[in-house]
Design a protein around this motif. Structure first.
Motif, mmCIF file in Angstrom:
data_model
loop_
_atom_site.group_PDB
_atom_site.id
_atom_site.type_symbol
_atom_site.label_atom_id
_atom_site.label_comp_id
_atom_site.label_asym_id
_atom_site.label_seq_id
_atom_site.Cartn_x
_atom_site.Cartn_y
_atom_site.Cartn_z
ATOM 1 N N GLY A 90 0.802 -1.209 0.000
ATOM 2 C CA GLY A 90 0.000 0.000 0.000
ATOM 3 C C GLY A 90 0.837 1.262 0.000
ATOM 4 O O GLY A 90 0.503 2.246 -0.671
ATOM 5 N N ILE A 91 1.935 1.240 0.743
ATOM 6 C CA ILE A 91 2.764 2.437 0.876
ATOM 7 C C ILE A 91 3.590 2.696 -0.380
ATOM 8 O O ILE A 91 3.789 3.854 -0.782
ATOM 9 C CB ILE A 91 3.683 2.288 2.105
ATOM 10 N N ASP A 92 4.066 1.653 -1.028
ATOM 11 C CA ASP A 92 4.945 1.805 -2.190
ATOM 12 C C ASP A 92 4.244 2.598 -3.290
ATOM 13 O O ASP A 92 3.146 2.256 -3.722
ATOM 14 C CB ASP A 92 5.346 0.435 -2.708
ATOM 15 N N GLY A 93 4.882 3.670 -3.726
ATOM 16 C CA GLY A 93 4.316 4.507 -4.786
ATOM 17 C C GLY A 93 3.310 5.526 -4.308
ATOM 18 O O GLY A 93 2.750 6.268 -5.119
ATOM 19 N N SER A 94 3.087 5.610 -3.010
ATOM 20 C CA SER A 94 2.131 6.562 -2.451
ATOM 21 C C SER A 94 2.851 7.823 -1.985
ATOM 22 O O SER A 94 4.074 7.934 -2.067
ATOM 23 C CB SER A 94 1.395 5.936 -1.264
ATOM 24 N N PRO A 226 -16.544 7.496 0.246
ATOM 25 C CA PRO A 226 -16.154 7.349 -1.161
ATOM 26 C C PRO A 226 -14.645 7.434 -1.321
ATOM 27 O O PRO A 226 -13.934 7.863 -0.405
ATOM 28 C CB PRO A 226 -16.845 8.546 -1.825
ATOM 29 N N ASN A 227 -14.149 7.015 -2.466
ATOM 30 C CA ASN A 227 -12.730 7.143 -2.772
ATOM 31 C C ASN A 227 -12.388 8.629 -2.870
ATOM 32 O O ASN A 227 -12.931 9.352 -3.701
ATOM 33 C CB ASN A 227 -12.412 6.435 -4.091
ATOM 34 N N LEU A 228 -11.469 9.084 -2.027
ATOM 35 C CA LEU A 228 -11.121 10.498 -1.948
ATOM 36 C C LEU A 228 -9.791 10.806 -2.617
ATOM 37 O O LEU A 228 -9.253 11.898 -2.438
ATOM 38 C CB LEU A 228 -11.091 10.938 -0.484
ATOM 39 N N GLY A 229 -9.276 9.874 -3.402
ATOM 40 C CA GLY A 229 -8.023 10.114 -4.123
ATOM 41 C C GLY A 229 -7.016 9.026 -3.872
ATOM 42 O O GLY A 229 -6.638 8.778 -2.717
ATOM 43 N N ASP A 230 -6.578 8.370 -4.938
ATOM 44 C CA ASP A 230 -5.680 7.236 -4.799
ATOM 45 C C ASP A 230 -4.287 7.657 -4.346
ATOM 46 O O ASP A 230 -3.669 8.555 -4.931
ATOM 47 C CB ASP A 230 -5.555 6.490 -6.138
ATOM 48 N N LYS A 231 -3.818 7.011 -3.284
ATOM 49 C CA LYS A 231 -2.428 7.100 -2.824
ATOM 50 C C LYS A 231 -1.999 8.495 -2.361
ATOM 51 O O LYS A 231 -0.807 8.780 -2.266
ATOM 52 C CB LYS A 231 -1.473 6.635 -3.936
ATOM 53 N N ILE A 232 -2.951 9.380 -2.057
ATOM 54 C CA ILE A 232 -2.571 10.745 -1.657
ATOM 55 C C ILE A 232 -2.845 10.995 -0.178
ATOM 56 O O ILE A 232 -2.930 12.139 0.254
ATOM 57 C CB ILE A 232 -3.267 11.812 -2.519
ATOM 58 N N VAL A 233 -3.028 9.957 0.607
ATOM 59 C CA VAL A 233 -3.183 9.990 2.062
ATOM 60 C C VAL A 233 -4.619 10.267 2.509
ATOM 61 O O VAL A 233 -5.002 9.903 3.615
ATOM 62 C CB VAL A 233 -2.211 11.006 2.732
ATOM 63 N N THR A 234 -5.436 10.882 1.651
ATOM 64 C CA THR A 234 -6.795 11.239 2.068
ATOM 65 C C THR A 234 -7.618 10.017 2.461
ATOM 66 O O THR A 234 -8.331 10.046 3.475
ATOM 67 C CB THR A 234 -7.516 12.012 0.952
ATOM 68 N N ASN A 235 -7.529 8.936 1.699
ATOM 69 C CA ASN A 235 -8.286 7.730 2.041
ATOM 70 C C ASN A 235 -7.813 7.121 3.363
ATOM 71 O O ASN A 235 -8.559 6.374 4.009
ATOM 72 C CB ASN A 235 -8.152 6.674 0.943
ATOM 73 N N HIS A 236 -6.607 7.457 3.748
ATOM 74 C CA HIS A 236 -6.053 6.962 5.002
ATOM 75 C C HIS A 236 -6.395 7.875 6.177
ATOM 76 O O HIS A 236 -6.726 7.383 7.272
ATOM 77 C CB HIS A 236 -4.530 6.824 4.871
ATOM 78 N N MET A 237 -6.349 9.181 5.966
ATOM 79 C CA MET A 237 -6.476 10.106 7.082
ATOM 80 C C MET A 237 -7.906 10.575 7.361
ATOM 81 O O MET A 237 -8.250 10.835 8.519
ATOM 82 C CB MET A 237 -5.584 11.330 6.839
ATOM 83 N N VAL A 238 -8.730 10.695 6.344
ATOM 84 C CA VAL A 238 -10.083 11.211 6.572
ATOM 85 C C VAL A 238 -10.895 10.310 7.497
ATOM 86 O O VAL A 238 -11.654 10.819 8.337
ATOM 87 C CB VAL A 238 -10.804 11.458 5.230
ATOM 88 N N PRO A 239 -10.776 8.971 7.429
ATOM 89 C CA PRO A 239 -11.507 8.142 8.397
ATOM 90 C C PRO A 239 -11.175 8.476 9.854
ATOM 91 O O PRO A 239 -12.033 8.338 10.731
ATOM 92 C CB PRO A 239 -11.086 6.722 8.030
ATOM 93 N N LEU A 240 -9.939 8.904 10.122
ATOM 94 C CA LEU A 240 -9.589 9.330 11.477
ATOM 95 C C LEU A 240 -10.488 10.475 11.926
ATOM 96 O O LEU A 240 -10.988 10.490 13.050
ATOM 97 C CB LEU A 240 -8.122 9.767 11.522
ATOM 98 N N LEU A 241 -10.711 11.422 11.035
ATOM 99 C CA LEU A 241 -11.501 12.605 11.381
ATOM 100 C C LEU A 241 -12.981 12.278 11.517
ATOM 101 O O LEU A 241 -13.645 12.730 12.452
ATOM 102 C CB LEU A 241 -11.292 13.694 10.327
ATOM 103 N N THR A 242 -13.494 11.470 10.591
ATOM 104 C CA THR A 242 -14.933 11.179 10.617
ATOM 105 C C THR A 242 -15.314 10.253 11.774
ATOM 106 O O THR A 242 -16.442 10.303 12.267
ATOM 107 C CB THR A 242 -15.391 10.551 9.289
ATOM 108 N N ASP A 243 -14.375 9.446 12.222
ATOM 109 C CA ASP A 243 -14.666 8.485 13.297
ATOM 110 C C ASP A 243 -14.247 8.998 14.668
ATOM 111 O O ASP A 243 -14.565 8.378 15.678
ATOM 112 C CB ASP A 243 -13.948 7.163 13.002
#
Length: 271
Positions: A90-94, A226-243
């Protein structure tokens, strides 16, 4: 964390045992501070996300053996990198490619017998990357190594994931780092964004499944966005905020002595 900010050693990034022990030692250190209201019987709650989610998850697993004096009332583990073999992919290329360097540096320090394997596979660019990343924080790494591919660091152009697949000793080390093999102490809340493509959702979910199978008290929450942008951290970090609100409320209930009811029964119904 062990080695973070130190000058005599490197940070052992995402090392399961070091991270878990550091969290539990932090609890002990807080209790030893003079002039606080903390007591040995004070309820303890752990909260962590991403690297922190892995550290709190590991702490919950290791508490019974390493820190039986720390009675955990509840542990929140958000987006934990429980399976590093999958997380590398997941991290490679992100945007967070630099985290591969932190991981490599830490494990080469903790497991010296990996050094000859690394030397055989890393090219000059890869060795320079490890040296530079050993002194970089996240902001610098985003700018310098964001969206790079680990294949540019290797002698034969294979990715780090492909090299892991070909090296049994590396597989052994990463298998030993897997979180989910031990039953955690106390109730745990596991949250993971279903679109998380950096710390992949499926491996975080598998940790919750593994814990449920061991009879742990698990509250599992799949964060559907929804998908908030591939490999740009948003899909990883936004769940922290919403939850975050629900997660803090859950932990507050544990600290106030309210019981947690496991929802392991719902795992087949949740993504």
């Amino acid at each position: 964390y062990v080695g973070l900010g130190a000058t005599d050693r490197l940070h052992t990034y995402v090392n399961r045992v070091d991270g878990g022990h550091a969290v539990l030692d932090a609890v002990r250190a807080a209790r030893s501070l003079p002039g606080t209201s903390l007591r040995p019987e004070s309820r303890v709650g752990l909260y962590g996300y991403s690297q922190g989610g892995g550290a709190t998850a590991a702490a919950a697993e290791l508490a019974a053996a390493y820190a039986p004096d720390v009675q955990l009332a509840g542990t929140y583990s958000g987006a934990p990198p429980a399976d590093l073999t999958e997380t590398i992919k997941g991290i490679d290329g992100s945007a967070l490619t630099g985290a591969l360097g932190w991981s490599l540096n830490g494990f080469l320090q903790a497991e010296p017998d990996l050094r000859p394997i690394a030397d055989a596979h890393l090219n000059d660019k890869g060795r320079a990357a490890l040296e530079e990343l050993s002194g970089m924080c996240i902001g610098d790494s985003l700018l310098a190594y964001g969206f790079r591919r680990s294949s540019s660091w290797t002698t034969d152009g294979r990715s780090l994931s492909q090299i892991v697949e070909s090296e049994p000793r590396i597989q052994e080390v990463l298998d030993d780092q897997r979180i989910g093999n031990l039953k955690p102490s106390g109730p745990v809340r596991v949250a993971t964004g279903v679109q998380d493509d950096i710390v992949p959702h499926r491996q975080s979910r598998q940790m919750a499944v593994d814990w449920c199978r061991k009879g742990a008290n698990v509250t599992y929450e799949a964060i559907v966005l929804p998908n908030l942008g591939d490999k740009i951290v948003t899909n990883h970090m936004v769940p922290l905020l919403t939850d975050q609100g629900a997660a803090i409320d859950w932990l507050k209930d544990r600290l106030e002595g309210r019981s947690a009811v496991s929802n392991c029964w719902s795992m087949p119904l949740q993504p």
